[in-house]
Design a protein around this motif. Sequence first.
Motif, PDB file in Angstrom:
ATOM      1  N   GLU A 207       0.828  -1.211   0.000  1.00 56.80           N
ATOM      2  CA  GLU A 207       0.000   0.000   0.000  1.00 56.80           C
ATOM      3  C   GLU A 207       0.862   1.261   0.000  1.00 56.80           C
ATOM      4  OE1 GLU A 207      -3.139   0.760  -0.157  1.00 56.80           O
ATOM      5  OE2 GLU A 207      -4.044  -1.232  -0.179  1.00 56.80           O
ATOM      6  N   SER A 208       1.958   1.220   0.745  1.00 55.48           N
ATOM      7  CA  SER A 208       2.788   2.419   0.864  1.00 55.48           C
ATOM      8  C   SER A 208       3.788   2.555  -0.288  1.00 55.48           C
ATOM      9  CB  SER A 208       3.531   2.414   2.198  1.00 55.48           C
ATOM     10  OG  SER A 208       4.412   1.305   2.279  1.00 55.48           O
ATOM     11  N   GLN A 209       4.279   1.437  -0.815  1.00 50.01           N
ATOM     12  CA  GLN A 209       5.335   1.485  -1.823  1.00 50.01           C
ATOM     13  C   GLN A 209       4.810   1.312  -3.249  1.00 50.01           C
ATOM     14  OE1 GLN A 209       8.307   2.321  -0.811  1.00 50.01           O
ATOM     15  NE2 GLN A 209       7.773   2.155   1.364  1.00 50.01           N
ATOM     16  N   ARG A 210       3.824   0.462  -3.433  1.00 48.08           N
ATOM     17  CA  ARG A 210       3.176   0.197  -4.724  1.00 48.08           C
ATOM     18  C   ARG A 210       4.103  -0.464  -5.747  1.00 48.08           C
ATOM     19  NH1 ARG A 210      -2.482   0.700  -5.251  1.00 48.08           N
ATOM     20  NH2 ARG A 210      -3.104   1.657  -3.263  1.00 48.08           N
ATOM     21  N   ASP A 211       5.213   0.138  -6.049  1.00 46.41           N
ATOM     22  CA  ASP A 211       6.109  -0.379  -7.076  1.00 46.41           C
ATOM     23  C   ASP A 211       6.853  -1.611  -6.558  1.00 46.41           C
ATOM     24  OD1 ASP A 211       7.698   0.086  -9.667  1.00 46.41           O
ATOM     25  OD2 ASP A 211       9.268   0.001  -8.138  1.00 46.41           O
ATOM     26  N   PRO A 212       6.935  -2.694  -7.350  1.00 46.26           N
ATOM     27  CA  PRO A 212       7.622  -3.907  -6.884  1.00 46.26           C
ATOM     28  C   PRO A 212       9.069  -3.670  -6.467  1.00 46.26           C
ATOM     29  CG  PRO A 212       6.358  -4.384  -8.865  1.00 46.26           C
ATOM     30  CD  PRO A 212       6.302  -2.901  -8.667  1.00 46.26           C
ATOM     31  N   GLU A 213       9.776  -2.819  -7.199  1.00 43.50           N
ATOM     32  CA  GLU A 213      11.172  -2.554  -6.871  1.00 43.50           C
ATOM     33  C   GLU A 213      11.291  -1.888  -5.502  1.00 43.50           C
ATOM     34  OE1 GLU A 213      15.113  -2.615  -6.884  1.00 43.50           O
ATOM     35  OE2 GLU A 213      13.818  -3.616  -8.336  1.00 43.50           O
ATOM     36  N   ARG A 214      10.385  -0.979  -5.211  1.00 43.06           N
ATOM     37  CA  ARG A 214      10.415  -0.305  -3.907  1.00 43.06           C
ATOM     38  C   ARG A 214      10.023  -1.271  -2.794  1.00 43.06           C
ATOM     39  NH1 ARG A 214       7.009   5.087  -4.429  1.00 43.06           N
ATOM     40  NH2 ARG A 214       7.672   5.244  -2.246  1.00 43.06           N
ATOM     41  N   VAL A 215       9.088  -2.182  -3.073  1.00 45.96           N
ATOM     42  CA  VAL A 215       8.719  -3.198  -2.080  1.00 45.96           C
ATOM     43  C   VAL A 215       9.927  -4.076  -1.773  1.00 45.96           C
ATOM     44  CG1 VAL A 215       7.272  -5.220  -1.635  1.00 45.96           C
ATOM     45  CG2 VAL A 215       6.277  -3.207  -2.731  1.00 45.96           C
ATOM     46  N   ALA A 217      13.091  -3.385  -2.129  1.00 47.20           N
ATOM     47  CA  ALA A 217      14.109  -2.614  -1.418  1.00 47.20           C
ATOM     48  C   ALA A 217      13.739  -2.427   0.052  1.00 47.20           C
ATOM     49  CB  ALA A 217      14.294  -1.258  -2.097  1.00 47.20           C
ATOM     50  N   ALA A 218      12.457  -2.150   0.317  1.00 47.36           N
ATOM     51  CA  ALA A 218      12.019  -1.952   1.704  1.00 47.36           C
ATOM     52  C   ALA A 218      12.183  -3.229   2.519  1.00 47.36           C
ATOM     53  CB  ALA A 218      10.563  -1.489   1.717  1.00 47.36           C
ATOM     54  N   LEU A 219      11.854  -4.366   1.927  1.00 47.48           N
ATOM     55  CA  LEU A 219      12.011  -5.633   2.626  1.00 47.48           C
ATOM     56  C   LEU A 219      13.490  -5.958   2.849  1.00 47.48           C
ATOM     57  CD1 LEU A 219       9.287  -7.681   0.728  1.00 47.48           C
ATOM     58  CD2 LEU A 219       9.292  -7.236   3.195  1.00 47.48           C
ATOM     59  N   ALA A 220      14.324  -5.679   1.846  1.00 47.37           N
ATOM     60  CA  ALA A 220      15.750  -5.966   1.957  1.00 47.37           C
ATOM     61  C   ALA A 220      16.416  -5.130   3.045  1.00 47.37           C
ATOM     62  CB  ALA A 220      16.434  -5.733   0.623  1.00 47.37           C
ATOM     63  N   ASP A 221      15.855  -3.963   3.331  1.00 41.73           N
ATOM     64  CA  ASP A 221      16.425  -3.085   4.360  1.00 41.73           C
ATOM     65  C   ASP A 221      16.067  -3.508   5.778  1.00 41.73           C
ATOM     66  OD1 ASP A 221      17.739  -1.488   2.565  1.00 41.73           O
ATOM     67  OD2 ASP A 221      16.147   0.026   2.443  1.00 41.73           O
ATOM     68  N   MET A 222      15.161  -4.476   5.927  1.00 40.94           N
ATOM     69  CA  MET A 222      14.760  -4.912   7.260  1.00 40.94           C
ATOM     70  C   MET A 222      15.884  -5.724   7.900  1.00 40.94           C
ATOM     71  SD  MET A 222      10.745  -5.946   6.809  1.00 40.94           S
ATOM     72  CE  MET A 222       9.519  -4.663   6.474  1.00 40.94           C
ATOM     73  N   PRO A 223      16.048  -5.619   9.199  1.00 40.56           N
ATOM     74  CA  PRO A 223      17.169  -6.310   9.865  1.00 40.56           C
ATOM     75  C   PRO A 223      17.097  -7.827   9.746  1.00 40.56           C
ATOM     76  CG  PRO A 223      15.664  -5.315  11.473  1.00 40.56           C
ATOM     77  CD  PRO A 223      15.278  -4.770  10.143  1.00 40.56           C
ATOM     78  N   ASN A 224      15.898  -8.382   9.590  1.00 38.24           N
ATOM     79  CA  ASN A 224      15.761  -9.839   9.513  1.00 38.24           C
ATOM     80  C   ASN A 224      15.815 -10.370   8.082  1.00 38.24           C
ATOM     81  OD1 ASN A 224      15.401 -10.106  12.308  1.00 38.24           O
ATOM     82  ND2 ASN A 224      13.208  -9.705  12.143  1.00 38.24           N
ATOM     83  N   ALA A 225      16.062  -9.504   7.116  1.00 36.92           N
ATOM     84  CA  ALA A 225      16.068  -9.949   5.726  1.00 36.92           C
ATOM     85  C   ALA A 225      17.247 -10.876   5.444  1.00 36.92           C
ATOM     86  CB  ALA A 225      16.118  -8.752   4.792  1.00 36.92           C
TER      87      ALA A 225
END
Length: 335
Positions: A207-215, A217-225
Motif C-alpha cells: 500500500e505504501s510502496q506500490r512499485d515492486p522494486e520499492r517493495v 528494497a524496503a524488505l531488503a532493508d529490514m534487519p531480519n532480511a
Amino acid sequence: VDGSAWLHRAYWGAVAEDVDEPAELEARVCAYVEKYAAVLATELDIAVTVVFDGAAPAQKRAKTLKGTAGPPRPSPQSFVAAVRNTLAPLRNCATLVAPAEADAQLAFLARRGDVDVVLTDDADLVAFGCPRVLLGARVVDGDGESGRTLRGDEFALADLGADAAGHPARFCDWSEDAFLSFCVACGCDYCPQVRGVGPVRARELVESQRDPERVAAALADMPNAPPDYAATFRRAFALFRHQRVVDPSTGDEAHLRPIAGLDRSLLGLPPFDGDGRDDFAELFGPLAARGGGDASPADAPAAAEAAFEQDTDEDAGAPPAARRARKRQAPRCFV
C-alpha cells in the motif's frame, strides 16, 4: 486440471494408510486420478486437460520426502508416466507435461482463453495470474437425479478484494504487479519470507510502496532480511511472470509473458554474451522447440469458450459481436 495436485493428493493418502510397496502405490495413484478425470470427462462430458509438473526452476526451494525405515518410497512425480497411460483411453481427456511447473502452464492456457477454469489445490495459480480457479475440488454425489460432480472453492481474480457482501476492499485498486509483490512478500517457493512479515505487514508495504522494486528494497532493508534478499525477490517476481510454458498447438516453448525489459543485473545474474533469445536460461531453464508438444492424442478441443472477456490474438481485431459468436460456438473446456 493441475494433475500434480491430484497425484500428490492420491500419493499421500495412500502413504497415510501405510502403503509403501511401489506397485501398490502406483495402482492407488492411477485409480484416484482416473476416477476424478472420468467424472469430468465422461460423466459430465467436459473437455479436460490434465497438466503435470516438468522441471522445477532451480530457485525453488528443495522439498524432501519423509521416508520410513527400509527402502525409500518412489516420489509422486515418478508415477506421471503411469498416470498418463491410464488416462490415455479416456474420451475428452488430454494430458500434458509442462516444461517447468504445471502452475505456469495452466495460467498460460487460462490467460489466453483456451480453458474456462483451472482445478488445483495450490493458491500459487492466483499469483501466476490465472483468472479463475477452483480450489480443493472433490468428487461428490449429486442431488436427486443428478450424478457425481466436483465441488470446491471458486476464486476469480476479477472478484479480488470484494467482501462477502460484494463490497470492494483495498485489494481492488491494486495493479497485477502490486498484487504479485504482495504474494512474494508473504513468502513463496521461490523466495524466503522475511521474519516478522506476514500478510498484514506485506499489505501495508505494498500500500505504501506500490512499485515492486520499492517493495523489494524496503524488505531488503529490514534487519531480519536474508542475504541478497532484493535480488531473490526480483527473481521470484520474474519466475511468476515469465516462467517457461509450451504452446500445445505448436509444441514450441515460450515464456508466460514476454521477457523484454528484464535486467540481468537487477536479478543478480552475470552479464550475458549469447544471441539474446535465451539469455535468462539459468533462471527459467533453456527454451526448446519441442516439435509438436507433449500432449496426448485426445478429442478434447484445442480452443474453447473463454470464461472472461479476454481477447486472444485471433479476436483482437474482431468486433464484440463476432467475438461473442465465436465463444458461443466453441465447446466448453474445463482444465
